[in-house]
Enzyme design. Structure first.
Site, short mmCIF file in Angstrom:
data_model
loop_
_atom_site.label_atom_id
_atom_site.label_comp_id
_atom_site.label_asym_id
_atom_site.label_seq_id
_atom_site.Cartn_x
_atom_site.Cartn_y
_atom_site.Cartn_z
N HIS A 106 0.83 -1.20 0.00
CA HIS A 106 0.00 0.00 0.00
C HIS A 106 0.87 1.26 0.00
O HIS A 106 0.62 2.20 -0.73
CB HIS A 106 -0.91 0.01 1.23
CG HIS A 106 -2.21 -0.70 1.01
ND1 HIS A 106 -2.31 -2.06 0.99
CD2 HIS A 106 -3.46 -0.22 0.79
CE1 HIS A 106 -3.58 -2.39 0.77
NE2 HIS A 106 -4.29 -1.31 0.64
N LYS A 134 -10.37 -7.99 7.61
CA LYS A 134 -11.15 -8.25 8.83
C LYS A 134 -11.02 -7.04 9.74
O LYS A 134 -9.99 -6.36 9.74
CB LYS A 134 -10.64 -9.51 9.54
CG LYS A 134 -9.22 -9.37 10.05
CD LYS A 134 -8.83 -10.51 10.94
CE LYS A 134 -7.35 -10.56 11.22
NZ LYS A 134 -6.93 -10.03 12.50
#
Lengths: 181, 283
Positions: free
Chosen positions: A38, A103
């Site tokens: 990222h 999650k």
């Protein structure tokens, strides 16, 4: 609560139909990315450089798989905590990403960006890494092999099971659950 | 030298390598039983479904000798070295790390350790391990391997409370920590709590608490009562498996205590996800 079968790249109208709590079975291609991948992508965006992959309509899965045993496409491959990617996510949504799989909770900024860009955040069951690996048919490293498990991999999945946590209307499944407790 | 037993460090390295694989492929029996028992008591349908998936995942991992979870952890190794053991053949720390490297590379386990906290660079073999060594009576060497996942470790917290905050303050801190972890740390959790000691000691207590088998309360009745009370309060949070609702937010709560300084009331909470892996051997 509805159930859908969707294929990537995701169609805008199909994404907008999804509501927090819906079950989705995803098929097609997923791109993996964690913290370091990222950072590299968002550093390129901030520097005004072109991205090395086309993200429009794509789904990013936050996972660092364990190595595959010979004969298997991948090792264990469950979701990692999504919140760590929050600082980078709005920039990727601007580049057309339509789905994120992880999650745990997302920040307010990410939830607002999801609504603004018509994208969804989906949860897979954490700690069921082998069960999820069975829905992954192929895995190859696409970018940043130096990052090891954090490299960007391309996964081919069939009926990969996820639950919609944040939809395009700003609903949040975790908040709905907490409100009922 | 009478009554001194020699143990070759190569034997330690081999044992550590086996324990790394065993811990990552096999969910301990007490955890498996706790997951199954929770599934029977769980009232939320999605909660029951997730608990069933956790059990099914454990079955596949054990059968196929593959890791339960892709996060095969930071390798924490607890050594209890009998004072009548003489370690021969090399350096003990080097041997433990050699075992970790062999276990992780040969066992298809993920290498999750960056050599430098901000300059990065994966060490490539999951070393170094975090090693705790104690000298104990006897001529045995006890080795325990705890592969500690990052997601749950990240939700762990420590507070140096005031003595005036006392036990009530500690309880609030524990429940608040679990609430803050919410769905992020892969509930149902095992919650390890330390109370007392110093800044470093209380963290060690909390981590050792998660090593205690599920179902075995602390031998002191007031501590066991605290474990039960915290469990009930955590259940009432309603976070449930994976944060999707239900009563199974924790599989177990264990508390370890230690004397404290008159000025301090330290409390630490080590969060362990449901993939509560550990393995041990006595040499």
């Amino acid at each position: 609560m509805a159930e859908y079968r969707l294929t990537t790249p995701l169609d805008d109208a199909a994404v907008r139909r999804l509501r927090a709590g819906d079950r989705v079975l995803l098929s097609g291609r997923l791109y993996t990315a964690r913290d370091q991948a990222h950072k590299r992508l968002v550093d390129l965006i901030r520097a005004g450089e072109p991205l090395p992959l086309d993200l429009s309509g794509q789904v990013i899965y936050y996972v660092g798989p364990s190595p595959a045993r010979p004969g298997l496409p991948i090792g264990a491959a469950g979701p990692t905590t999504a919140g760590r990617m929050d600082p980078y996510t709005p920039a990727l949504l601007e580049r057309g990403v339509k789905g994120l799989i992880g999650k745990g909770r997302r920040s307010r900024e990410v939830r607002e960006a999801l609504a603004r860009h018509g994208a969804v955040y989906l949860a897979a069951v954490g700690g069921a890494g082998e069960l999820l690996a069975r829905r992954i048919k192929k895995c190859s490293v696409l970018l940043y092999p130096d990052l090891g498990p954090e490299a960007i991999h391309v996964l081919e999945v069939e009926d990969f099971p996820v639950i919609v946590v944040n939809d395009t209307l700003g609903n949040d499944l975790y908040e709905e659950v907490a409100a009922q407790a | 030298m009478p009554n001194v037993r020699e143990v070759h460090v190569d034997e330690v390295a081999g044992a550590v390598a086996r324990l790394c694989r065993q811990a990552n492929y096999h969910l301990p029996e007490d955890v498996t039983r706790a997951v199954e028992a929770a599934a029977e008591r769980e009232t939320s349908p999605v909660g029951r479904e997730i608990l069933g998936q956790i059990a099914e995942n454990a079955g596949i991992a054990a059968e196929e000798q593959v890791p339960l979870c892709q996060d095969t952890g930071f390798t924490v190794v607890y050594l209890e070295v009998g004072q009548d053991v003489h370690l021969v053949g090399g350096d003990l720390t080097e041997a433990v790390n050699r075992g970790v490297a062999e276990g992780y590379v040969g066992g298809f386990l993920r290498k999750s350790i960056l050599a430098h906290p901000w300059e990065g660079g994966n060490t490539g073999d999951n070393t170094p391990a975090v090693i705790h060594t104690e000298i104990v009576p006897g001529d045995r060497l006890h080795i325990r391997v705890l592969p500690k996942g990052g997601g749950s470790e990240n939700k762990s917290r420590l507070a140096m409370l005031r003595p005036a905050d006392g036990l009530e303050g500690a309880k609030r801190f524990v429940v608040e920590t679990v609430a803050m972890a919410g769905p992020d740390a892969c509930p149902p959790l095992i919650v390890g709590v330390g109370i007392g000691g110093t800044f470093d000691k209380v963290a060690d207590l909390a981590k050792r608490a998660i090593l205690r088998p599920i179902g075995r309360h602390h031998p002191r009745p007031e501590v066991a009562a605290l474990e039960r009370e915290l469990y009930d309060e955590i259940e009432r949070l309603g976070i449930g498996p994976q944060g999707l609702g239900g009563r199974t937010t924790a599989l177990w709560v264990a508390v370890e205590i230690f004397p404290r300084h008159i000025a301090s009331f330290p409390v630490a909470v080590n969060i362990q996800c449901h993939s509560a892996r550990q393995a041990e051997v006595v040499l």
